[in-house]
Scaffold this motif. Structure first.
Motif, PDB file in Angstrom:
ATOM      1  N   GLN A  22       0.860  -1.178   0.000  1.00 24.17           N
ATOM      2  CA  GLN A  22       0.000   0.000   0.000  1.00 24.17           C
ATOM      3  C   GLN A  22       0.898   1.231   0.000  1.00 24.17           C
ATOM      4  OE1 GLN A  22      -2.075  -0.934   3.616  1.00 24.17           O
ATOM      5  NE2 GLN A  22      -3.886  -1.627   2.505  1.00 24.17           N
ATOM      6  N   HIS A  24       1.275   5.539  -1.958  1.00 22.07           N
ATOM      7  CA  HIS A  24       0.691   6.731  -2.569  1.00 22.07           C
ATOM      8  C   HIS A  24       1.601   7.129  -3.715  1.00 22.07           C
ATOM      9  CE1 HIS A  24      -1.084  10.794  -2.724  1.00 22.07           C
ATOM     10  NE2 HIS A  24      -2.108  10.230  -2.116  1.00 22.07           N
ATOM     11  N   PRO A  76      -5.744   0.314 -12.834  1.00 21.82           N
ATOM     12  CA  PRO A  76      -6.655   1.054 -11.953  1.00 21.82           C
ATOM     13  C   PRO A  76      -5.959   2.016 -10.990  1.00 21.82           C
ATOM     14  CG  PRO A  76      -6.350  -1.157 -11.134  1.00 21.82           C
ATOM     15  CD  PRO A  76      -5.576  -1.074 -12.426  1.00 21.82           C
ATOM     16  N   LEU A  77      -4.673   2.273 -11.180  1.00 21.03           N
ATOM     17  CA  LEU A  77      -3.936   3.184 -10.306  1.00 21.03           C
ATOM     18  C   LEU A  77      -3.984   4.594 -10.881  1.00 21.03           C
ATOM     19  CD1 LEU A  77      -0.755   1.000  -9.682  1.00 21.03           C
ATOM     20  CD2 LEU A  77      -2.912   0.994  -8.433  1.00 21.03           C
ATOM     21  N   GLU A  81      -3.297   9.437  -5.835  1.00 19.25           N
ATOM     22  CA  GLU A  81      -4.247   8.633  -5.075  1.00 19.25           C
ATOM     23  C   GLU A  81      -3.529   7.506  -4.344  1.00 19.25           C
ATOM     24  OE1 GLU A  81      -7.594   9.135  -4.886  1.00 19.25           O
ATOM     25  OE2 GLU A  81      -7.313  10.950  -6.070  1.00 19.25           O
ATOM     26  N   PHE A  83      -2.826   3.689  -3.288  1.00 17.21           N
ATOM     27  CA  PHE A  83      -2.991   2.467  -4.069  1.00 17.21           C
ATOM     28  C   PHE A  83      -2.727   1.246  -3.205  1.00 17.21           C
ATOM     29  CE2 PHE A  83       1.554   3.251  -4.555  1.00 17.21           C
ATOM     30  CZ  PHE A  83       2.095   1.983  -4.394  1.00 17.21           C
ATOM     31  N   GLU A  84      -3.253   0.123  -3.668  1.00 18.65           N
ATOM     32  CA  GLU A  84      -2.967  -1.161  -3.059  1.00 18.65           C
ATOM     33  C   GLU A  84      -2.738  -2.162  -4.178  1.00 18.65           C
ATOM     34  OE1 GLU A  84      -5.068  -2.629   0.453  1.00 18.65           O
ATOM     35  OE2 GLU A  84      -5.486  -4.448  -0.708  1.00 18.65           O
ATOM     36  N   ALA A  98      -4.551  -4.990  -8.463  1.00 24.41           N
ATOM     37  CA  ALA A  98      -4.393  -3.605  -8.015  1.00 24.41           C
ATOM     38  C   ALA A  98      -5.781  -3.023  -7.810  1.00 24.41           C
ATOM     39  CB  ALA A  98      -3.609  -2.777  -9.028  1.00 24.41           C
ATOM     40  N   GLN A  99      -5.971  -2.374  -6.680  1.00 24.27           N
ATOM     41  CA  GLN A  99      -7.281  -1.795  -6.339  1.00 24.27           C
ATOM     42  C   GLN A  99      -8.387  -2.850  -6.525  1.00 24.27           C
ATOM     43  OE1 GLN A  99      -5.419   0.522  -5.097  1.00 24.27           O
ATOM     44  NE2 GLN A  99      -6.901   2.144  -5.451  1.00 24.27           N
ATOM     45  N   GLU A 100      -8.093  -4.090  -6.184  1.00 32.05           N
ATOM     46  CA  GLU A 100      -9.015  -5.226  -6.267  1.00 32.05           C
ATOM     47  C   GLU A 100      -9.374  -5.622  -7.695  1.00 32.05           C
ATOM     48  OE1 GLU A 100     -12.291  -4.790  -3.558  1.00 32.05           O
ATOM     49  OE2 GLU A 100     -10.982  -4.167  -1.924  1.00 32.05           O
ATOM     50  N   HIS A 101      -8.620  -5.144  -8.677  1.00 25.67           N
ATOM     51  CA  HIS A 101      -8.811  -5.549 -10.072  1.00 25.67           C
ATOM     52  C   HIS A 101      -7.699  -6.514 -10.461  1.00 25.67           C
ATOM     53  CE1 HIS A 101     -11.842  -2.515 -11.137  1.00 25.67           C
ATOM     54  NE2 HIS A 101     -11.177  -1.720 -10.298  1.00 25.67           N
TER      55      HIS A 101
END
Length: 140
Positions: A22, A24, A76-77, A81, A83-84, A98-101
């Protein structure tokens, strides 16, 4: 880039381990990467988000040479913002979310998998959280 995280597992990190990062992304430069390394120093899996082209790139470095890049346009980043990202593997592939995608599925090029014993996260920016955990084989 600075080494932000490094872990070693003598029994191997693939399959069955998960790395969650995680952070930024504040700058437009591509200054973040994750590397899964073998005992011999080869990079079994290198993954890098490229914010400038909104792509995620995967590759392997074996025998002193980079292989063919695999590029995903699922990205999706966003700059500015949080990010994960999560990277894990099953017996056939590394999986990047990334971002659950689901972003990238990268076929293992390095064998044996048990020789993949180290993971590094490099970044110019301080990361909020990095966690390595045993997840199991339920990727997809």
């Amino acid at each position: 880039m600075a080494l932000q995280f490094e872990a070693f597992c003598a029994e191997g990190l693939a399959p069955g381990w998960s790395l969650r990062v995680q952070g930024h992304a504040d700058s437009g430069e591509d200054r973040f990467e994750i590397n899964f390394l073998s005992e011999t120093g080869d990079i079994a899996f290198h993954v890098k988000p490229r914010f400038g082209s909104a792509t995620m790139v995967g590759n392997a470095f074996q025998g002193g040479r980079w292989g063919q890049e695999e590029v995903s346009s699922v990205f999706p980043l966003a700059l500015g913002e949080p990010f994960e990202m999560e990277v894990g593997s099953d017996a056939q592939h590394f999986h990047v979310h990334a971002q659950e995608h689901r972003v990238l599925q990268f076929a293992h090029r390095h064998r044996p998998l048990a020789a993949v014993t180290r993971v590094q996260v490099l970044s110019d920016q301080r990361l909020a959280h990095v966690q390595l955990a045993r997840r199991g084989l339920g990727w997809g």
